[in-house]
Design a protein around this motif. Structure first.
Motif, mmCIF file in Angstrom:
data_model
loop_
_atom_site.group_PDB
_atom_site.id
_atom_site.type_symbol
_atom_site.label_atom_id
_atom_site.label_comp_id
_atom_site.label_asym_id
_atom_site.label_seq_id
_atom_site.Cartn_x
_atom_site.Cartn_y
_atom_site.Cartn_z
ATOM 1 N N CYS A 585 0.811 -1.217 0.000
ATOM 2 C CA CYS A 585 0.000 0.000 0.000
ATOM 3 C C CYS A 585 0.846 1.268 0.000
ATOM 4 O O CYS A 585 0.325 2.364 -0.126
ATOM 5 C CB CYS A 585 -0.954 -0.001 1.188
ATOM 6 S SG CYS A 585 -0.116 0.007 2.772
ATOM 7 N N CYS A 590 -4.630 1.744 -1.058
ATOM 8 C CA CYS A 590 -4.806 1.146 0.267
ATOM 9 C C CYS A 590 -5.418 -0.246 0.103
ATOM 10 O O CYS A 590 -6.372 -0.427 -0.652
ATOM 11 C CB CYS A 590 -5.724 2.042 1.090
ATOM 12 S SG CYS A 590 -6.313 1.252 2.589
ATOM 13 N N CYS A 593 -6.523 -2.816 5.190
ATOM 14 C CA CYS A 593 -6.269 -3.697 6.346
ATOM 15 C C CYS A 593 -6.991 -3.175 7.574
ATOM 16 O O CYS A 593 -7.070 -3.852 8.593
ATOM 17 C CB CYS A 593 -4.772 -3.845 6.607
ATOM 18 S SG CYS A 593 -4.000 -2.434 7.408
ATOM 19 N N PHE A 598 -6.366 7.727 8.292
ATOM 20 C CA PHE A 598 -5.902 8.714 7.298
ATOM 21 C C PHE A 598 -5.979 10.152 7.801
ATOM 22 O O PHE A 598 -5.900 11.086 7.010
ATOM 23 C CB PHE A 598 -6.612 8.537 5.949
ATOM 24 C CG PHE A 598 -6.304 7.195 5.359
ATOM 25 C CD1 PHE A 598 -5.090 6.963 4.729
ATOM 26 C CD2 PHE A 598 -7.183 6.137 5.495
ATOM 27 C CE1 PHE A 598 -4.769 5.710 4.234
ATOM 28 C CE2 PHE A 598 -6.873 4.882 5.006
ATOM 29 C CZ PHE A 598 -5.662 4.659 4.368
HETATM 30 S S1 SF4 Z 1 -5.114 0.890 6.101
HETATM 31 FE FE1 SF4 Z 1 -3.584 -0.763 5.942
HETATM 32 S S2 SF4 Z 1 -3.475 -1.171 3.757
HETATM 33 FE FE2 SF4 Z 1 -4.447 0.852 3.962
HETATM 34 S S3 SF4 Z 1 -2.788 2.320 3.866
HETATM 35 FE FE3 SF4 Z 1 -3.082 1.846 6.045
HETATM 36 S S4 SF4 Z 1 -1.618 0.191 6.441
HETATM 37 FE FE4 SF4 Z 1 -1.852 0.310 4.234
#
Ligand code: SF4
Length: 855
Positions: A585, A590, A593, A598
């Motif tokens: 990612c 993304c 996970c 964010f």
């Molecule tokens: S949610 Fe998980 S997959 Fe998405 S950017 Fe964050 S660490 Fe990476």
């Protein structure tokens, strides 16, 4: 009991000495909260652990707090401590651990669990949380195993999940408030449980089904159903390690470690670190350069390691490496990158690394076949791998180490044989670049399913299957050019038990410890039958923990939240079955996970465009100049540096003391000449090794410099500013560089008692004799030598001290001063070890030129 009294009787006393450069010893009586940070393994392992150092500096940066360190003593020191009733102590103040307010124990790997019990026992602290009261320190844990600490959960008051540096100060402050309010331990734990990332094991009751599986995990005392791990948002938010601890005794990783990034989102499905340290958080190049500059200046280390789960994935590596190499190549500081990944190791990166020293080259294909690598989401092809090997061999590396796992989910006989085939193909490339000088080592370990990974439900292969698969590898591995090494499947078996174990294992750990289990991660200590015996005695079935788990089953760690959604892990498990690739990612979308919000938690990738650009097209790489060897053009100005060693530092070995001096020379910014070759080292020669524990007023090293010293007196002062307590330079004199071959050395010896009449008689007999035979044992062989012409001994009647003069000549059998004294006065081994011996002066017996001491 004085803790230093054990020093003469243990191997490597430097492990217990403390007093390292940059260690911090605060005024005990003026500090409110005292914390001991404890690593449950030996000093040389614990001091290589970056997390411990980070916490040490973060806590000590607070005026009201102090952090000191302690490690698990080796078995000989443990014995000495028990025999002499010496409680386990901290390295800095040598205070017993029971006198600290909080003991913070790292949980770095599963096979150190019995050492935790050694620490409790030597500290005089009850091991079970339920047996401790307000008079005992609060016991907290943290580290890699904290996301399933259940096998040791009953021993701890609290465990910090995730990035400890985020929570530690908040935790200590909250504890201190509770203490000031005079709250009970029970009330204090309830308050601490409200801090994000703090898990209080005693607040969760576990119920089991009749088949031994977990029926329920019930939170109590208002604790949350799930404890979420703590996540450091930005690596630059924590204070930097500008003044790293410089170990006195040799450690596994004796270097400056710079954490350039945390987290890896390559998504290897077996890898726990790749899941529990998400998201990726990179440091800026400027911040890394500043840490490198200050860290090297303040330590004198000769190696700098760029650390992260996959250093080559650092998005600015092409920019960082030339900068760092340009700065350090000419200072002969090597740069290592211990965790590189195929595909990120460009020829330019390798060109940079080899500019100073060629550090080891390890590649981890993890699996031999393309199919198996797709199952685990390794994301590298055989072509990538062989290209990297070709580059490494062509650039002059001689040995490549390949790391593989056996027992991965869906593994077949063909997948195992593919490991041998890939090893052969790698050696075929090696042969093209130098034949016999090149070698391939294939290292194999058994796969251990880890909590919080997509493979957490998978079965671990049995010990017998492991042995069969290794035996297949031994049959199929190329007979020439490839060395097969394998990790002991028995230790992997026990690691597997604890990795996915539950609280019932604490009884097994306790029983095995009582039966003598110590340092289980060390092959010379590990004893699996002892563990089976302990399991039998406590009614536990170890194999039960290796079984496949149903995806609906409550797992021992179900109440501990890594932040990754279970649905993501299940999705990845399904994708593994069809070999479907999940991209990183960092440079792709993304992968959901579930971790990032964010806003406060998100990946920090400095150069996201890295993989869109032409790899390695950066012109800065071209600008990096190759290291020029200037040895032939520089001068050779040699000086003898005279120094004294006194106090506890004498318990360091010869090589350890030399390392301290070498690093002090770097810190004092004294430029020496360097040897040629792949591993340049400073041109410094030294006198004969002094036995461990012996003080000296007059030691020396000879340094070879490219330019003369402007003022040896000033250099002397500068060196003393950066030397640890106990070492002091007395003078620096110009010298021919020739090491004296024959010396006459004066020692003063204090037996700390009067000589008995019999001993006085023996001394008089010796003084009158013309010969005196001593039987020496060297390398198992006994030899008799006449020491009478080599040793003169006189007694000061007033002080009762002895003065001994010993002549020693290179290549001629000689005698050590303690050995001679023991023989002349018929002293026991214990008494001679306890005697205080100080080397006072020496002179070159060949030149008959006395070298005077300066006091
Ligand atoms: S949610 Fe998980 S997959 Fe998405 S950017 Fe964050 S660490 Fe990476």
């Amino acid at each position: 009991m004085d803790s230093t009294a054990i020093f003469p009787f243990v191997t490597k006393p430097g492990r217990y000495l403390g007093k390292e450069y940059n260690s911090i010893c605060k005024d005990w009586n003026n500090i409110t909260v005292k914390i001991a940070l404890i690593f449950p393994d030996m000093y040389e392992i614990g001091m290589s652990h970056l997390g411990l150092q980070i916490l040490y500096h973060i806590i000590n940066a607070q005026d009201s707090m102090l952090a000191e360190r302690s490690f698990c003593p080796d078995t000989d020191a443990e014995r000495q401590m028990r025999d002499t009733n010496t409680p386990l102590f901290s390295l800095e103040s040598k205070k017993p651990l029971a006198r600290f307010d909080i003991l913070g124990i790292t949980l770095p790997y599963e096979l150190c669990y019995t050492n935790i019990l050694t620490i409790f026992d030597l500290a005089g602290i009850p091991r079970y949380q339920k047996d401790r009261d307000e008079s005992h320190p609060l016991i907290i844990g943290g580290g890699s195993c904290s996301l399933n600490p259940e096998p040791v959960a009953d021993f701890f008051d609290a465990i910090i999940l995730g990035d400890g540096e985020e929570a530690i100060i908040e935790f200590i402050e909250r504890w201190d408030i509770c203490r000031k309010k005079d709250l009970s331990k029970k009330e204090t734990l309830e308050k601490l449980a409200r801090i994000e990332g703090v898990y209080i094991p005693s607040h969760y009751s576990i119920e089991y089904t009749s088949t031994g599986k977990i029926a329920a995990i019930q939170p109590q005392h208002n604790s949350p159903e799930k404890v979420m791990r703590r996540i450091l948002k930005d690596l630059d938010d924590i204070s930097h390690l500008y003044r790293p601890l410089v170990p006195n005794a040799k450690t596994i990783h004796d270097r400056l470690g710079l954490e350039i990034a945390r987290g890896c989102t390559r998504g290897c499905r077996f890898c726990q670190a790749g899941m529990i340290y998400r998201p990726v958080r990179e440091r800026s190049v400027d911040s890394i350069m500043e840490m490198a500059t200050k860290g090297i200046d303040n330590s004198g280390f000769e190696e700098l390691a760029l650390l992260s789960l996959s250093t080559g994935d650092y998005s600015c590596i092409d920019n960082l490496l030339p900068q760092i190499m340009d700065r350090y190549a000419e200072k002969y500081v090597s740069v290592s990158m211990p965790s590189m990944r195929v595909g990120t190791l460009s020829q330019q990166v390798m060109d940079q690394i080899k500019r100073v020293r060629k550090t080891g080259f390890t590649i981890a294909p993890e699996a031999g076949s393309e199919r198996m690598r797709q199952v685990i989401n390794k994301g590298i092809t055989e072509e990538d791998l062989l290209t990297t090997c070709k580059d490494a061999f062509s650039l002059g590396w001689n040995v490549i180490k390949l790391y593989f796992m056996i027992g991965l989910p869906t593994e077949t006989k063909e997948d195992i044989e593919a490991i041998s085939i890939l090893s052969q193909r790698t050696y075929d490339i090696a042969k093209k670049y130098g034949g016999r000088s090149k070698q391939v080592t294939s290292s194999v370990g058994t796969f251990v399913p880890k909590p919080h990974t997509p493979f957490q439900w998978e079965r671990q292969i049995s010990l017998e299957e492991s042995k069969e698969r290794i035996s297949l590898l031994r049959k199929t591995m190329p007979k020439k050019g490839v060395k097969l090494k394998y990790h002991d499947p028995e230790t992997s078996f026990l690691e597997g038990v604890f990795s996915r174990g539950d609280r019932r294992l604490s009884a097994v750990i306790e029983q095995a410890w009582q039966d003598g289990a110590r340092f289980d991660s060390w092959s010379d200590h590990f004893n699996l039958p002892r563990w089976h015996q302990a399991a039998k005695q406590t009614g536990c079935d170890l194999e039960f923990y290796l079984r496949q788990r149903d995806t609906k089953e409550i797992l021992p760690w179900s109440h501990l939240d890594s932040g990754i959604d279970e649905s993501f892990l299940l999705r990845e498990l399904e994708r593994s079955k069809i070999g479907k690739y999940t991209p990183d990612c960092r440079y792709n979308a993304c992968q959901k996970c579930g971790l990032c919000d964010f806003s406060s938690i998100k990946p920090i990738v400095i150069n996201r465009k890295r993989f869109d650009e032409e790899m390695m097209a950066d012109s800065t790489v071209e600008k990096a100049l190759p290291l020029e060897k200037t040895d032939g053009e520089t001068g050779h100005f040699k000086y003898m540096v005279h120094y004294a060693r006194k106090g506890d530092i004498c318990y360091l070995g010869h090589l350890e003391l030399l390392q301290i001096l070498f690093r002090a020379i770097r810190r004092a910014k004294i430029t020496t000449n360097f040897s040629q070759g792949f591993n340049p080292s400073p041109k410094i020669s030294f006198g004969p090794a002094l036995p461990v524990g012996m003080a000296s007023e007059d030691e020396y090293i000879i340094i070879d410099l490219p330019t003369p010293l402007k003022s040896p007196g000033d250099t002397c002062k500068e060196l003393n500013m950066v030397l640890p307590d106990g070492l002091e330079v007395s003078k620096i004199t110009a010298h021919s560089g020739k090491i004296p071959q024959s010396t006459l050395t004066t020692y003063h010896i204090d037996l700390k008692r009067q000589l008995t009449e019999a001993e006085q008689q023996q001394l008089a007999t010796y003084q009158k004799s013309t010969t005196f035979a001593v039987t020496r044992t060297r390398k198992g062989k006994q030899k008799e030598i006449d020491i009478r012409q080599l040793v003169e001994i006189t007694r000061d009647n007033k002080s009762n001290k002895l003065e001994v003069l010993v002549t020693a000549t290179t290549g001629v059998p000689g005698v050590k001063v303690r050995e001679a004294l023991a023989a002349i006065l018929n002293l026991s081994d214990k008494e001679i070890l306890q005697a205080s011996v100080c080397k006072i002066s020496w002179q070159d017996a060949e030149e008959h030129l006395p070298i005077k001491r300066e006091r």
